[in-house]
Motif scaffolding. Structure first.
Motif: not given
Ligand code: ZN
Length: 328
Positions: A174, A184, A186, A188, A191
């Motif tokens: 990440h 992503c 996640c 963000q 990444c």
């Molecule tokens: Zn990420």
């Protein structure tokens, strides 16, 4: 090494290493030199209680297969996907392990096996395995990247796994390598693992083909697109397919940028690349090394050796046992 165990039987002293993955549990008995005395694998059952039982069964099987006395086993290490807490011994939740929420896995396994148990995430333990018995060769600080579904990572500093204050150190997948880049899960954008994991690169090629980019891997029909894998991308790139060659180079470029950034933060002796993408061999290693040389600074010659992982899918299991040895 043969030592007299406390029961008076001769046999090797070993630690048990266990790598719990979404589809299988791999276990092995490993001596203090990193040699695997016995190993076994079983499908991952549903839920943590069943998994603890599977680990206990694998342990019995290994003792028989390796002709190791129960008293010759001095500790155990277990790795799972995260997020988790090594210090608390708890796995919080995991996308690949259904029904595992806030499980005190370290203590459950320790109680069931009657052994001291260390617990960590699979990326950290795979890295420790390569450091202890693989490509790192215990030759100084080392970073290992596993290029699979995501980018797994572990950082070994002064012979120890780097955890960080929040125990989430080494989430190198990440690192943001592209401002406003691909989104992503996640939360963000941009990444590293969206570009340079096996799954991320595959998705990039599939998206490009679906959008009409010319490639021998697809005519835009859904069926063909689903059959694109990191392996077929590597093969097409090697044979001159322009789209695959460009996105493969891109993956190497982003990895090299991550390696340069890691060099400045950690200053390791070695960076080890493993996982699905690394199976392509030279086309990955040469690509990353070449891009690293272009991006590197000129102020000092403090460059890590970039080499391929050698333990394959055993790295997590061997590293789990190695971490148990290191804990003694
Ligand atoms: Zn990420």
């Amino acid at each position: 090494m043969n030592l007299m165990s406390s029961t008076g039987q001769f046999g090797p002293e070993v630690c048990l290493g266990v790598d719990v993955g979404g589809s299988s549990i791999k276990a092995g008995l490993v001596d203090r030199d990193g040699k695997v005395v016995a190993s076994a694998v079983a499908p991952t059952p549903i839920g943590p209680d069943a998994a603890v039982e599977t680990i206990a069964q694998l342990f019995d099987e290994l003792l028989r297969e390796g002709r190791v006395a129960r008293s010759g086993v001095v500790g155990a290490g277990i790795g799972t996907p995260g997020p988790l807490s090594p210090s608390k011994g708890v796995i919080y939740r995991c996308a690949n392990l259904e029904g595992w929420i806030d499980v005190p896995i370290r203590d459950l396994v320790s109680r069931r096996l009657g052994l001291p148990v260390v617990f960590d995430n699979d990326g950290n333990l795979a890295a420790f395995g390569e450091y202890w018995a693989g490509a790192g060769g215990r030759g100084g600080d080392m970073i290992a990247l596993t290029l699979g579904t995501g980018v797994g990572c572990g950082i070994i500093l002064d012979g120890r796994i780097l955890h960080g204050h929040f125990e989430n150190a080494a989430e190198v997948g990440h690192l943001i390598v592209e401002r406003d880049g691909r989104s992503c899960p996640c939360g963000q954008r941009g990444c590293l693992e969206q570009y340079a994991s096996a799954a991320g690169l595959t998705k990039r090629v599939r998206d490009a083909v679906a959008a009409g980019a010319a490639s021998r891997l697809g005519d835009g029909s859904g069926r063909q697109i689903d059959e694109i894998t990191s392996r077929s991308i590597a093969e097409a790139a090697r044979e001159g397919d322009a789209l695959c060659a460009r996105l493969w180079r891109d993956a190497c470029e982003y990895l090299a940028i991550a390696c340069v950034n890691l060099q400045h933060v950690v200053n390791p002796a070695t960076i080890v690349l493993g996982g699905g993408l690394a199976e392509a061999g030279d086309i990955l290693l040469d690509g990353v090394r070449e891009a690293f040389l272009r991006h590197r600074w000129r102020l000092a010659d403090d460059f890590p050796v970039i080499r391929r992982a050698v333990l394959g899918y055993d790295a997590g299991m061997i590293g789990a046992a190695g971490w148990a040895w290191a804990d003694r």
